[in-house]
Design a protein around this motif. Structure first.
Motif, PDB file in Angstrom:
ATOM      1  N   SER A 264       0.839  -1.205   0.000  1.00 21.65           N
ATOM      2  CA  SER A 264       0.000   0.000   0.000  1.00 21.65           C
ATOM      3  C   SER A 264       0.869   1.248   0.000  1.00 21.65           C
ATOM      4  N   THR A 265       1.993   1.206   0.705  1.00 15.04           N
ATOM      5  CA  THR A 265       2.925   2.336   0.706  1.00 15.04           C
ATOM      6  C   THR A 265       3.451   2.594  -0.705  1.00 15.04           C
ATOM      7  N   ALA A 266       3.932   1.546  -1.356  1.00 16.86           N
ATOM      8  CA  ALA A 266       4.500   1.701  -2.696  1.00 16.86           C
ATOM      9  C   ALA A 266       3.440   2.081  -3.723  1.00 16.86           C
ATOM     10  N   ALA A 267       2.217   1.592  -3.555  1.00 20.70           N
ATOM     11  CA  ALA A 267       1.165   1.846  -4.542  1.00 20.70           C
ATOM     12  C   ALA A 267       0.892   3.337  -4.720  1.00 20.70           C
ATOM     13  N   CYS A 268       1.083   4.110  -3.669  1.00 22.38           N
ATOM     14  CA  CYS A 268       0.853   5.560  -3.763  1.00 22.38           C
ATOM     15  C   CYS A 268       1.781   6.226  -4.764  1.00 22.38           C
ATOM     16  N   LEU A 269       2.869   5.559  -5.131  1.00 21.32           N
ATOM     17  CA  LEU A 269       3.893   6.124  -6.005  1.00 21.32           C
ATOM     18  C   LEU A 269       3.893   5.495  -7.396  1.00 21.32           C
ATOM     19  N   MET A 270       2.912   4.629  -7.678  1.00 21.44           N
ATOM     20  CA  MET A 270       2.930   3.837  -8.902  1.00 21.44           C
ATOM     21  C   MET A 270       1.658   4.052  -9.705  1.00 21.44           C
ATOM     22  N   ASN A 271       1.782   3.971 -11.056  1.00 19.99           N
ATOM     23  CA  ASN A 271       0.564   4.023 -11.865  1.00 19.99           C
ATOM     24  C   ASN A 271      -0.167   2.680 -11.780  1.00 19.99           C
ATOM     25  N   ARG A 272      -1.369   2.637 -12.293  1.00 23.14           N
ATOM     26  CA  ARG A 272      -2.202   1.450 -12.101  1.00 23.14           C
ATOM     27  C   ARG A 272      -1.588   0.209 -12.743  1.00 23.14           C
ATOM     28  N   THR A 273      -0.950   0.351 -13.887  1.00 26.26           N
ATOM     29  CA  THR A 273      -0.317  -0.799 -14.534  1.00 26.26           C
ATOM     30  C   THR A 273       0.791  -1.366 -13.659  1.00 26.26           C
ATOM     31  N   ALA A 274       1.607  -0.483 -13.082  1.00 25.51           N
ATOM     32  CA  ALA A 274       2.693  -0.932 -12.215  1.00 25.51           C
ATOM     33  C   ALA A 274       2.163  -1.569 -10.942  1.00 25.51           C
ATOM     34  N   ILE A 275       1.068  -1.030 -10.401  1.00 24.43           N
ATOM     35  CA  ILE A 275       0.452  -1.625  -9.207  1.00 24.43           C
ATOM     36  C   ILE A 275      -0.002  -3.043  -9.504  1.00 24.43           C
ATOM     37  N   ASP A 276      -0.691  -3.222 -10.623  1.00 22.59           N
ATOM     38  CA  ASP A 276      -1.178  -4.559 -10.987  1.00 22.59           C
ATOM     39  C   ASP A 276      -0.016  -5.528 -11.182  1.00 22.59           C
ATOM     40  N   SER A 277       1.072  -5.048 -11.756  1.00 21.71           N
ATOM     41  CA  SER A 277       2.247  -5.901 -11.952  1.00 21.71           C
ATOM     42  C   SER A 277       2.853  -6.313 -10.621  1.00 21.71           C
ATOM     43  N   ALA A 278       2.915  -5.372  -9.674  1.00 18.50           N
ATOM     44  CA  ALA A 278       3.463  -5.694  -8.354  1.00 18.50           C
ATOM     45  C   ALA A 278       2.578  -6.693  -7.620  1.00 18.50           C
ATOM     46  N   LEU A 279       1.271  -6.501  -7.690  1.00 23.74           N
ATOM     47  CA  LEU A 279       0.348  -7.408  -7.011  1.00 23.74           C
ATOM     48  C   LEU A 279       0.426  -8.817  -7.584  1.00 23.74           C
ATOM     49  N   ALA A 280       0.760  -8.928  -8.856  1.00 18.50           N
ATOM     50  CA  ALA A 280       0.882 -10.246  -9.485  1.00 18.50           C
ATOM     51  C   ALA A 280       1.999 -11.067  -8.853  1.00 18.50           C
ATOM     52  N   GLU A 281       2.985 -10.377  -8.242  1.00 18.24           N
ATOM     53  CA  GLU A 281       4.077 -11.072  -7.559  1.00 18.24           C
ATOM     54  C   GLU A 281       3.664 -11.560  -6.173  1.00 18.24           C
ATOM     55  N   PHE A 282       2.513 -11.115  -5.715  1.00 17.11           N
ATOM     56  CA  PHE A 282       1.965 -11.523  -4.413  1.00 17.11           C
ATOM     57  C   PHE A 282       0.519 -11.959  -4.655  1.00 17.11           C
ATOM     58  N   PRO A 283       0.315 -13.188  -5.154  1.00 20.38           N
ATOM     59  CA  PRO A 283      -1.022 -13.613  -5.578  1.00 20.38           C
ATOM     60  C   PRO A 283      -2.096 -13.512  -4.497  1.00 20.38           C
ATOM     61  N   GLU A 284      -1.687 -13.519  -3.209  1.00 22.50           N
ATOM     62  CA  GLU A 284      -2.701 -13.442  -2.152  1.00 22.50           C
ATOM     63  C   GLU A 284      -3.119 -12.008  -1.867  1.00 22.50           C
ATOM     64  N   ALA A 285      -2.457 -11.021  -2.489  1.00 19.44           N
ATOM     65  CA  ALA A 285      -2.737  -9.607  -2.221  1.00 19.44           C
ATOM     66  C   ALA A 285      -3.783  -9.066  -3.192  1.00 19.44           C
ATOM     67  N   ARG A 286      -4.588  -8.112  -2.698  1.00 23.77           N
ATOM     68  CA  ARG A 286      -5.624  -7.476  -3.540  1.00 23.77           C
ATOM     69  C   ARG A 286      -5.626  -5.973  -3.282  1.00 23.77           C
ATOM     70  N   LEU A 287      -5.834  -5.218  -4.335  1.00 24.24           N
ATOM     71  CA  LEU A 287      -6.038  -3.780  -4.209  1.00 24.24           C
ATOM     72  C   LEU A 287      -7.492  -3.566  -3.816  1.00 24.24           C
ATOM     73  N   GLU A 288      -7.736  -2.914  -2.679  1.00 24.52           N
ATOM     74  CA  GLU A 288      -9.099  -2.725  -2.184  1.00 24.52           C
ATOM     75  C   GLU A 288      -9.632  -1.323  -2.419  1.00 24.52           C
ATOM     76  N   ALA A 289      -8.763  -0.341  -2.502  1.00 23.67           N
ATOM     77  CA  ALA A 289      -9.208   1.032  -2.750  1.00 23.67           C
ATOM     78  C   ALA A 289      -8.046   1.837  -3.308  1.00 23.67           C
ATOM     79  N   LEU A 290      -8.369   2.777  -4.217  1.00 22.79           N
ATOM     80  CA  LEU A 290      -7.359   3.639  -4.818  1.00 22.79           C
ATOM     81  C   LEU A 290      -8.060   4.935  -5.194  1.00 22.79           C
ATOM     82  N   SER A 291      -7.558   6.037  -4.665  1.00 22.55           N
ATOM     83  CA  SER A 291      -8.200   7.316  -4.993  1.00 22.55           C
ATOM     84  C   SER A 291      -7.178   8.446  -5.032  1.00 22.55           C
TER      85      SER A 291
END
Length: 291
Positions: A264-291
Protein backbone atom coordinates in the motif's frame (compact mmCIF):
# COMPACT_ATOMS: atom_id res chain seq x y z
CA UNK A 1 5.61 17.07 11.09
CA UNK A 2 1.83 17.34 10.72
CA UNK A 3 -0.22 14.21 11.41
CA UNK A 4 -3.84 14.24 10.24
CA UNK A 5 -4.59 10.52 10.53
CA UNK A 6 -4.86 9.15 14.07
CA UNK A 7 -2.46 6.30 14.75
CA UNK A 8 -3.15 3.78 17.48
CA UNK A 9 -3.08 0.10 18.21
CA UNK A 10 -6.00 -1.89 19.55
CA UNK A 11 -6.29 -5.64 19.99
CA UNK A 12 -9.65 -7.29 20.64
CA UNK A 13 -9.64 -11.02 21.26
CA UNK A 14 -12.17 -13.60 22.36
CA UNK A 15 -11.23 -16.77 24.24
CA UNK A 16 -13.51 -19.71 24.90
CA UNK A 17 -15.46 -18.89 28.03
CA UNK A 18 -16.06 -21.59 30.62
CA UNK A 19 -19.52 -23.17 30.03
CA UNK A 20 -22.14 -21.83 32.39
CA UNK A 21 -20.09 -18.79 33.37
CA UNK A 22 -20.47 -15.29 31.96
CA UNK A 23 -17.55 -14.20 29.83
CA UNK A 24 -15.24 -11.87 31.69
CA UNK A 25 -13.49 -8.95 30.03
CA UNK A 26 -9.95 -7.79 30.69
CA UNK A 27 -8.49 -4.50 29.47
CA UNK A 28 -4.93 -3.22 29.33
CA UNK A 29 -3.51 0.03 27.99
CA UNK A 30 -0.03 1.40 27.54
CA UNK A 31 2.37 2.96 25.05
CA UNK A 32 4.37 1.26 22.28
CA UNK A 33 5.68 2.11 18.82
CA UNK A 34 5.15 5.76 19.69
CA UNK A 35 1.40 5.40 20.06
CA UNK A 36 -1.32 4.38 22.48
CA UNK A 37 -1.99 0.66 22.83
CA UNK A 38 -5.31 -0.78 23.98
CA UNK A 39 -5.88 -4.50 24.50
CA UNK A 40 -9.25 -6.10 25.24
CA UNK A 41 -9.63 -9.81 25.94
CA UNK A 42 -13.00 -11.47 26.50
CA UNK A 43 -13.67 -14.90 27.94
CA UNK A 44 -10.18 -15.58 29.28
CA UNK A 45 -9.18 -16.39 32.82
CA UNK A 46 -7.29 -13.78 34.83
CA UNK A 47 -4.13 -15.85 34.46
CA UNK A 48 -4.40 -16.17 30.68
CA UNK A 49 -5.28 -12.51 30.22
CA UNK A 50 -2.25 -11.33 32.18
CA UNK A 51 0.00 -13.76 30.28
CA UNK A 52 -1.32 -12.51 26.92
CA UNK A 53 -0.85 -8.88 27.93
CA UNK A 54 2.74 -9.56 29.03
CA UNK A 55 3.52 -11.38 25.81
CA UNK A 56 2.03 -8.65 23.60
CA UNK A 57 3.98 -5.99 25.49
CA UNK A 58 7.17 -8.04 25.04
CA UNK A 59 6.58 -8.34 21.27
CA UNK A 60 6.06 -4.60 20.92
CA UNK A 61 9.16 -3.89 22.99
CA UNK A 62 11.19 -6.18 20.73
CA UNK A 63 9.84 -4.55 17.56
CA UNK A 64 10.92 -1.17 18.92
CA UNK A 65 14.31 -2.59 19.91
CA UNK A 66 14.76 -3.77 16.32
CA UNK A 67 13.24 -1.02 14.15
CA UNK A 68 12.69 2.23 16.05
CA UNK A 69 14.35 5.36 14.66
CA UNK A 70 13.91 7.18 17.96
CA UNK A 71 15.79 5.00 20.44
CA UNK A 72 18.95 2.90 20.59
CA UNK A 73 17.55 0.18 18.36
CA UNK A 74 19.33 -2.23 16.05
CA UNK A 75 18.20 -0.08 13.12
CA UNK A 76 19.44 3.13 14.76
CA UNK A 77 22.84 1.52 15.37
CA UNK A 78 22.99 0.32 11.77
CA UNK A 79 22.26 3.84 10.53
CA UNK A 80 24.80 5.36 12.93
CA UNK A 81 27.66 2.91 12.33
CA UNK A 82 26.96 1.81 8.76
CA UNK A 83 27.06 -1.83 9.85
CA UNK A 84 25.22 -4.21 12.14
CA UNK A 85 26.99 -7.41 13.15
CA UNK A 86 24.94 -10.59 13.48
CA UNK A 87 21.51 -9.05 12.87
CA UNK A 88 18.58 -10.75 14.58
CA UNK A 89 16.12 -13.09 12.92
CA UNK A 90 13.36 -10.47 12.66
CA UNK A 91 15.70 -7.92 11.08
CA UNK A 92 16.82 -10.44 8.47
CA UNK A 93 13.23 -11.50 7.83
CA UNK A 94 12.06 -7.94 7.28
CA UNK A 95 15.03 -7.17 5.04
CA UNK A 96 14.15 -10.20 2.91
CA UNK A 97 10.53 -9.10 2.57
CA UNK A 98 11.56 -5.52 1.86
CA UNK A 99 13.84 -6.78 -0.92
CA UNK A 100 11.02 -8.81 -2.42
CA UNK A 101 8.63 -5.84 -2.41
CA UNK A 102 11.36 -3.53 -3.72
CA UNK A 103 11.85 -5.78 -6.73
CA UNK A 104 8.12 -6.28 -7.33
CA UNK A 105 7.44 -2.53 -7.25
CA UNK A 106 10.28 -1.59 -9.56
CA UNK A 107 12.07 0.20 -6.73
CA UNK A 108 9.13 2.33 -5.55
CA UNK A 109 9.35 0.65 -2.15
CA UNK A 110 12.82 1.51 -0.90
CA UNK A 111 13.79 1.53 2.80
CA UNK A 112 16.92 3.53 1.95
CA UNK A 113 14.86 6.75 1.54
CA UNK A 114 15.59 7.80 5.15
CA UNK A 115 18.23 10.44 4.18
CA UNK A 116 15.76 11.94 1.70
CA UNK A 117 12.99 11.90 4.32
CA UNK A 118 15.24 13.81 6.74
CA UNK A 119 16.29 16.30 4.07
CA UNK A 120 12.67 17.05 3.15
CA UNK A 121 11.62 17.26 6.78
CA UNK A 122 14.43 19.64 7.71
CA UNK A 123 14.42 21.73 4.53
CA UNK A 124 17.83 20.53 3.32
CA UNK A 125 18.95 19.90 -0.25
CA UNK A 126 17.16 16.75 -1.51
CA UNK A 127 19.61 16.28 -4.39
CA UNK A 128 22.48 15.63 -2.00
CA UNK A 129 20.35 13.16 -0.02
CA UNK A 130 19.39 11.21 -3.15
CA UNK A 131 23.05 10.42 -3.75
CA UNK A 132 22.92 8.26 -0.60
CA UNK A 133 19.89 6.22 -1.67
CA UNK A 134 19.65 2.77 -3.21
CA UNK A 135 18.37 -0.43 -1.65
CA UNK A 136 20.53 -2.44 -4.07
CA UNK A 137 23.59 -0.99 -2.29
CA UNK A 138 22.56 -2.49 1.06
CA UNK A 139 24.47 -5.70 1.74
CA UNK A 140 22.53 -8.14 3.88
CA UNK A 141 24.04 -11.34 5.26
CA UNK A 142 23.58 -13.40 8.39
CA UNK A 143 26.96 -12.20 9.68
CA UNK A 144 26.43 -8.50 8.95
CA UNK A 145 24.28 -5.83 7.33
CA UNK A 146 26.40 -3.07 5.81
CA UNK A 147 25.52 0.33 4.35
CA UNK A 148 27.56 2.56 2.09
CA UNK A 149 28.74 5.88 3.50
CA UNK A 150 25.87 8.31 4.17
CA UNK A 151 23.13 5.71 3.81
CA UNK A 152 20.36 5.12 6.35
CA UNK A 153 17.28 2.90 6.40
CA UNK A 154 13.71 3.24 7.59
CA UNK A 155 11.21 0.41 7.93
CA UNK A 156 8.29 2.73 8.76
CA UNK A 157 6.46 1.51 5.65
CA UNK A 158 6.49 -2.11 6.78
CA UNK A 159 7.32 -2.42 10.51
CA UNK A 160 3.81 -1.74 11.81
CA UNK A 161 2.45 -4.50 9.62
CA UNK A 162 5.27 -6.74 10.82
CA UNK A 163 4.26 -6.00 14.42
CA UNK A 164 0.63 -6.87 13.67
CA UNK A 165 1.74 -10.19 12.14
CA UNK A 166 3.84 -11.04 15.19
CA UNK A 167 0.94 -10.28 17.53
CA UNK A 168 -1.31 -12.46 15.36
CA UNK A 169 1.17 -15.34 15.66
CA UNK A 170 1.21 -14.86 19.43
CA UNK A 171 -2.59 -14.95 19.59
CA UNK A 172 -2.73 -18.16 17.57
CA UNK A 173 -0.14 -19.67 19.92
CA UNK A 174 -2.43 -18.74 22.83
CA UNK A 175 -5.33 -20.54 21.15
CA UNK A 176 -7.18 -17.27 20.47
CA UNK A 177 -8.82 -17.72 17.10
CA UNK A 178 -11.07 -14.63 16.89
CA UNK A 179 -8.90 -11.53 17.10
CA UNK A 180 -8.88 -8.04 15.59
CA UNK A 181 -5.52 -6.24 15.64
CA UNK A 182 -5.80 -2.60 14.54
CA UNK A 183 -2.72 -0.41 14.39
CA UNK A 184 -3.58 1.51 11.24
CA UNK A 185 -2.76 -1.79 9.53
CA UNK A 186 -5.47 -4.32 10.41
CA UNK A 187 -4.93 -8.05 10.96
CA UNK A 188 -8.17 -9.98 11.44
CA UNK A 189 -8.20 -13.57 12.70
CA UNK A 190 -11.34 -15.68 12.64
CA UNK A 191 -14.59 -13.83 13.10
CA UNK A 192 -16.21 -11.00 15.01
CA UNK A 193 -18.83 -11.75 17.68
CA UNK A 194 -21.80 -13.43 16.03
CA UNK A 195 -19.62 -15.43 13.64
CA UNK A 196 -19.46 -12.73 10.97
CA UNK A 197 -16.31 -11.30 9.39
CA UNK A 198 -14.64 -8.38 11.10
CA UNK A 199 -15.65 -5.10 9.43
CA UNK A 200 -12.97 -2.68 8.25
CA UNK A 201 -13.55 0.82 6.92
CA UNK A 202 -11.18 2.40 4.42
CA UNK A 203 -10.93 6.16 4.71
CA UNK A 204 -9.00 8.91 3.00
CA UNK A 205 -6.70 11.35 4.82
CA UNK A 206 -9.64 13.63 5.67
CA UNK A 207 -11.66 10.74 7.12
CA UNK A 208 -13.98 10.39 4.13
CA UNK A 209 -15.09 6.79 3.74
CA UNK A 210 -13.92 5.10 0.54
CA UNK A 211 -14.96 1.49 1.07
CA UNK A 212 -15.96 -1.05 3.69
CA UNK A 213 -15.19 -4.75 3.62
CA UNK A 214 -15.26 -7.86 5.73
CA UNK A 215 -12.02 -9.50 6.85
CA UNK A 216 -11.40 -12.99 8.14
CA UNK A 217 -7.86 -14.34 8.46
CA UNK A 218 -6.70 -11.43 6.35
CA UNK A 219 -4.87 -8.14 6.79
CA UNK A 220 -5.60 -4.69 5.42
CA UNK A 221 -3.28 -1.68 5.14
CA UNK A 222 -4.15 1.82 3.96
CA UNK A 223 -1.59 4.48 3.05
CA UNK A 224 -2.34 8.17 2.54
CA UNK A 225 0.78 10.13 1.58
CA UNK A 226 -0.58 13.44 2.87
CA UNK A 227 -2.16 11.95 5.98
CA UNK A 228 1.18 12.87 7.51
CA UNK A 229 3.17 15.74 6.05
CA UNK A 230 6.80 16.69 6.60
CA UNK A 231 8.72 19.90 6.09
CA UNK A 232 6.77 22.44 4.07
CA UNK A 233 3.75 20.20 3.46
CA UNK A 234 5.58 17.38 1.69
CA UNK A 235 4.19 13.84 1.59
CA UNK A 236 5.76 11.52 4.15
CA UNK A 237 5.84 8.80 1.45
CA UNK A 238 8.72 9.56 -0.90
CA UNK A 239 9.83 8.05 -4.18
CA UNK A 240 13.61 7.41 -4.20
CA UNK A 241 13.87 8.98 -7.67
CA UNK A 242 11.94 12.08 -6.65
CA UNK A 243 8.86 11.16 -8.69
CA UNK A 244 5.55 12.62 -7.50
CA UNK A 245 2.88 10.91 -5.47
CA UNK A 246 0.16 9.63 -7.81
CA UNK A 247 -2.64 8.73 -5.38
CA UNK A 248 -4.11 10.24 -2.24
CA UNK A 249 -4.98 6.85 -0.73
CA UNK A 250 -4.12 3.25 -1.53
CA UNK A 251 -5.44 0.24 0.37
CA UNK A 252 -4.23 -3.34 -0.04
CA UNK A 253 -5.29 -6.56 1.66
CA UNK A 254 -3.13 -9.67 2.00
CA UNK A 255 -2.60 -12.68 4.22
CA UNK A 256 0.27 -10.86 5.97
CA UNK A 257 -0.06 -7.34 7.34
CA UNK A 258 3.59 -6.58 6.50
CA UNK A 259 2.95 -7.41 2.84
CA UNK A 260 -0.20 -5.28 2.75
CA UNK A 261 1.64 -2.46 4.54
CA UNK A 262 4.58 -2.35 2.12
CA UNK A 263 2.45 -2.73 -1.02
CA UNK A 264 0.00 0.00 0.00
CA UNK A 265 2.93 2.34 0.71
CA UNK A 266 4.50 1.70 -2.70
CA UNK A 267 1.17 1.85 -4.54
CA UNK A 268 0.85 5.56 -3.76
CA UNK A 269 3.89 6.12 -6.00
CA UNK A 270 2.93 3.84 -8.90
CA UNK A 271 0.56 4.02 -11.87
CA UNK A 272 -2.20 1.45 -12.10
CA UNK A 273 -0.32 -0.80 -14.53
CA UNK A 274 2.69 -0.93 -12.22
CA UNK A 275 0.45 -1.63 -9.21
CA UNK A 276 -1.18 -4.56 -10.99
CA UNK A 277 2.25 -5.90 -11.95
CA UNK A 278 3.46 -5.69 -8.35
CA UNK A 279 0.35 -7.41 -7.01
CA UNK A 280 0.88 -10.25 -9.48
CA UNK A 281 4.08 -11.07 -7.56
CA UNK A 282 1.97 -11.52 -4.41
CA UNK A 283 -1.02 -13.61 -5.58
CA UNK A 284 -2.70 -13.44 -2.15
CA UNK A 285 -2.74 -9.61 -2.22
CA UNK A 286 -5.62 -7.48 -3.54
CA UNK A 287 -6.04 -3.78 -4.21
CA UNK A 288 -9.10 -2.73 -2.18
CA UNK A 289 -9.21 1.03 -2.75
CA UNK A 290 -7.36 3.64 -4.82
CA UNK A 291 -8.20 7.32 -4.99
Amino acid sequence: MNITRRRFLTVSAAALATPGRAATRHDWSGLALGTAVRLRLSGASDHQAQRVFRRVAAVLTQVEADFSLHRDSALARLNRDGRLAFPGEQMLRLCALADRVHRATGGAFDPSVQPLWLAMALGHDPAKARAALGWSRVRVATQEIRLDHGMALTFNGIAQGHAADRIADLMRDEGLENVLIDMGEVQALGHAPGGVPWRARIAGPDGTGLAELGLSNRALATSSPFGTTIGNGHSHILHPLGLPVLWQTASVSAAQAAVADALSTAACLMNRTAIDSALAEFPEARLEALS
